[in-house]
Design an enzyme around this catalytic site. Structure first.
Site, short mmCIF file in Angstrom:
data_model
loop_
_atom_site.label_atom_id
_atom_site.label_comp_id
_atom_site.label_asym_id
_atom_site.label_seq_id
_atom_site.Cartn_x
_atom_site.Cartn_y
_atom_site.Cartn_z
CG ASP A 78 -0.26 -0.21 2.53
OD1 ASP A 78 0.81 -0.85 2.56
OD2 ASP A 78 -0.78 0.28 3.55
CD GLU A 136 3.39 -0.95 7.39
OE1 GLU A 136 3.71 -0.88 8.59
OE2 GLU A 136 3.40 0.05 6.64
#
Length: 386
Positions: A78, A136
């Site tokens: 991400d 994350e």
């Protein structure tokens, strides 16, 4: 086998892969294009995989066909809600979203490790799992991936991950035994007062003023309730109140994070924070709501794995270029994998003068360092699975 010679043809591949991913950053839990890119790469490598794990997570498996332990290589996918200002030819194509924490590089290194380790398959025993994790940056994708079973069948024995690290010199590899990153938690406070005219504060309960006192009081938790020799921090990153200069606001919203290496403090944060909020609000005549998100535990490297990885890293960059990084109160949900298997989260030095630093709109680094990350993964596989 000359591992450097094996890796050399992939130097440009890992750079090109990182640039492809850098163009398509996506926020946590929205990694559709990134996941699709990973899947296409794995299909080209003819490696079996499972997709849509805990959202957009992907797991590929390299089975050597010979009994042995299982090694996990983990990457996060991400990006962050940051408008990129690098001016790079491969800058973000998604306005307001940027890979400003190196996750594009982390994914690229593990993808290229797939290619390299396939070529080493006949030299290995056991299984390698390649984990591409969503979210994350928040709310945290590691725990849902684990709950979905990525560390089972076969059970993961060893877990490795890597992070681009501007805090150590370019071309070095940082490995620290024990705690490296802190337990990171988040909280949200909504102060509920009574709004009114700016000229008549005596008829109001000022949520903004109450919120300011809450912020100040929260800082005293660290300065007066924590051991000054134990790194701890409470940071307020969000404060929103009011709509006009002449109106006393009725509500104020505060968002913050609490960081520590101490497991007991990590468990007790709500009991430390909420009484402070309540005390200030009661004194000011305001109400409040308090929401706490526990977040991830400290990221703790297994001492034995750290020792093995130091020897591996020395073969990659030379013994004098393997260093021990300082602890940081940053957080990483790699911590959850390291609770389940012997592992090590290592740092790939990007240089102290790297543009902007992590989470900055100008963040960038010298991409030639990425080959070292791929080589560490390959040498670690040989060391652990040969």
């Amino acid at each position: 086998m000359n591992i450097k010679s094996l890796i050399k043809p992939y130097h440009q591949l890992v750079i090109d892969t990182r640039r492809d991913l850098h163009r398509i950053p996506e926020l946590s839990s929205h990694e559709e294009k990134t996941s699709a890119y990973v899947i296409d790469y794995l299909k080209r490598e003819n490696l079996p995989f499972t997709a849509d794990i805990a959202g957009h997570g992907v797991m590929a498996v390299l089975d050597t066909g010979r009994p042995g332990p299982t090694l996990m290589l983990r990457a996060d996918m991400d990006a962050l809600p940051i408008a990129e200002q690098t001016g790079l030819s491969f800058a973000s194509q998604h306005p307001g979203v940027m890979h400003a924490c190196g996750h594009d590089a982390h994914t690229a290194m593990v993808l290229v490790a797939v290619t390299a380790l396939k070529a080493l398959k006949d030299q290995l025993c056991g299984t390698i799992k390649f984990i591409f994790q969503p979210a994350e940056e928040g709310p945290g994708g590691a725990k849902p991936m684990i709950e979905a079973g990525v560390m089972d069948n076969p059970r993961v024995d060893f877990a490795l991950g890597c992070h681009i690290w501007p805090d150590i010199p370019e071309g070095t590899i940082g490995i620290r035994s024990g705690p490296l990153l802190a337990a990171a938690s988040g909280f949200r406070i909504i102060i509920k007062g009574r709004g009114g005219h700016a000229a008549k504060p005596h008829l109001c309960v000022d949520a903004l003023e109450t919120g300011c006192q809450v912020v100040g009081a929260l800082q005293r938790i660290v300065s007066r309730k924590m051991d000054p020799l134990a790194p701890t921090v409470i940071t307020i990153g969000h404060f929103q109140a009011g709509t006009a200069f002449n109106v006393i606001p009725e509500t104020a919203t505060i968002g913050g994070t609490a960081r520590t290496f101490d497991m007991d403090t990590w468990q007790r944060w709500p009991q430390l924070i909420e009484p402070v909020v309540k005390g200030v609000c009661d004194a000011m005549g305001a109400g409040y709501t308090f929401t706490f998100r526990k977040g991830c535990p400290p990221t703790v490297n297994d001492p034995g794995m750290a020792r093995r990885l130091r020897d591996i890293a020395a073969a990659v960059v030379g013994p004098d270029r393997v260093i021990e990084p300082n602890q940081t109160l940053g957080g990483e949900d790699m911590a959850f994998y390291l609770q389940k298997a012997k592992g090590c989260f290592f740092c790939l030095g990007a240089g102290n003068d790297v543009d902007g630093g992590l989470h900055n709109p100008c963040f960038n680094f010298d991409e030639t360092i990425l080959a070292s990350g791929v080589e560490v993964y390959c040498r670690a596989a040989i060391d652990l699975l040969a």
